[in-house]
Enzyme design. Structure first.
Site: not given
Ligand code: DSN
Length: 421
Positions: A56, A58, A202, A228, A231, A237
């Site tokens: 942990y 924080e 974003d 994120t 991708k 993730r």
């Molecule tokens: N679920 C993601 C996507 O497939 O683009 C976006 O949050």
């Protein structure tokens, strides 16, 4: 058997071990075209599965609420420094659990409930958290939405400017989940400056392309960059928020203690590893190959009579409108999955059908590019998609295509897993 082996899991929980095995093989045997997915490297996988999950922490490096942070502080600092270096930003927070909490932290940092936020409408290619009605961001704030033009399938920045001048949003999001075209960050920044709004880029979908120099960067244009990490960036993730120094304190305070508790340190380490990988020349070549593959796949689909939203792609993503093919997105996606091609059904702009049964398909080339496929394989993938769409109920035909795909993919190793010899 799973290669590398997972012997402890196999003994302690054979049910889960068996399902992990099955999922690994599924990922190995499918042409994975879900635009938000990828295959992470073995190094990222290893970092994710470490004892860092036991801790942990924080707070932030040097300012924690629990003892024993000698190593965690160094890991998080490495991740922060690598994010700043890779994206050319003044501040990075690597703690958001994923994209939606990251975006919610941005609202917490800059808005009060009821304030106006402007984002791209979800059915036009935006994201739930950019103020869509079913999201907390659409319920607790006052959302105004822009879309794309019906004739071009692209954002009309004059319309965005008119809307911003009329509605005076405090926060403007650009980016989304189904945008096949380059995002004009300087133009969005000019609009945000005119109405004194915070601009949030974003970049979840295109982060890897930006890191590799295959898409323009919002750094220097957007006040905040949200992404994120799993991708095109090809990490675990997770998510990151990046900003100018002026907004650093507000962002950090919103993530912790505003929204979250302890960061997921195993994920932080894996993000650091992915960022190190993304700073290499190999990754830059990978990012450009993703785009080259998407171009080639888009061209091959167009040659086979598929209607692509905006007429093509500039990035990793292709949005197909199946209306002219006489089959809806959902049955098409199901048939493609049976045929060994994994993607998702998706709304297209101005879709007359419902979101759970829309007219489109969304494709992306990040995962197949990691697998090593290049432009020369894209016509075959387009042909398999075409054959499947023409035979959605023909299980024999779908099975034959799935076998052909397994044969092709056997020559392209999957990072982190291989079938038993
Ligand atoms: N679920 C993601 C996507 O497939 O683009 C976006 O949050």
């Amino acid at each position: 058997m799973h290669q590398p082996p997972i012997p402890h899991l196999a003994v302690t929980d054979p049910d889960i071990a068996g399902l992990v095995q099955a999922e690994a093989r599924r990922q190995y045997e499918k042409i994975r075209l879900i635009a938000s997915e990828n295959y992470v490297s073995p190094a990222v996988l290893e970092a994710t599965g470490t004892v860092l999950t036991n801790k942990y922490s924080e707070g932030y490096p040097g300012r924690r609420y629990y003892e024993g942070q000698q190593n965690i502080d160094l890991i998080e600092t490495l991740a922060i420094d690598r994010a700043k270096g890779l994206f050319g930003v003044e501040h990075a927070n690597v703690q958001p659990y994923s994209g939606s909490p990251a975006n919610l932290a941005v609202y917490l940092a800059f808005l009060r409930p009821g304030d106006t936020v402007m984002g791209m409408a979800l059915p036009m290619g935006g994201h739930l958290t950019h103020g869509w009605s079913v999201s907390a961001t659409g319920k607790w704030f006052n959302p105004v939405r822009y879309g794309v033009r019906a004739d071009t399938g692209r954002v009309d920045l004059d319309e965005v400017r008119d809307l911003a001048l009329r509605e005076r949003p405090k926060l403007i999001f650009c980016g989304g989940t189904a945008i096949p075209r380059t995002i004009d960050y300087p133009a969005f920044a000019a609009i945000a400056a005119e109405v004194d709004a915070i601009l949030v880029a974003d970049i979840a979908h295109v982060a890897g392309l930006i890191a590799g120099g295959a898409h323009p960067s919002p750094a220097g244009h957007a006040d905040v960059i949200s992404t994120t990490t799993h991708k095109t960036l090809r990490g675990p993730r997770g998510a990151m928020l990046m900003s100018t120094a002026a907004h650093a304190a507000a962002i950090d305070k919103a993530v912790f203690p505003g929204l979250q508790g302890g960061p997921h340190n195993h994920t932080t380490a894996a993000i650091a590893v992915a960022l190190r990988e993304a700073a290499t020349e190999e990754f830059a070549a990978y990012a450009h190959q993703i785009v080259a593959n998407a171009h080639a796949l888009a061209e091959a689909l167009i040659e086979r009579g598929f209607d692509l939203v905006s007429g093509g792609t500039d990035n990793h993503l292709i949005l197909v409108d199946l209306t002219g093919k006489g089959v809806a997105g959902k049955p098409a996606a199901r048939a493609l999955d049976l045929a060994g091609i994994e993607l998702n059904y998706n709304t297209v702009p101005f879709d007359p059908r419902k979101p759970f049964d829309p007219s489109g398909l969304r494709l992306g080339t990040a995962a197949i590019t990691t697998r090593g496929l290049t432009e020369s394989q894209m016509p075959a993938i387009a042909a398999w998609i075409d054959q499947t769409i023409k035979a959605v109920d023909d299980e024999t035909a779908l099975g034959r295509i799935a076998a052909e795909i397994r044969d092709l993919l056997a020559a392209y190793p999957m990072p982190g897993w291989s079938p038993a010899p």
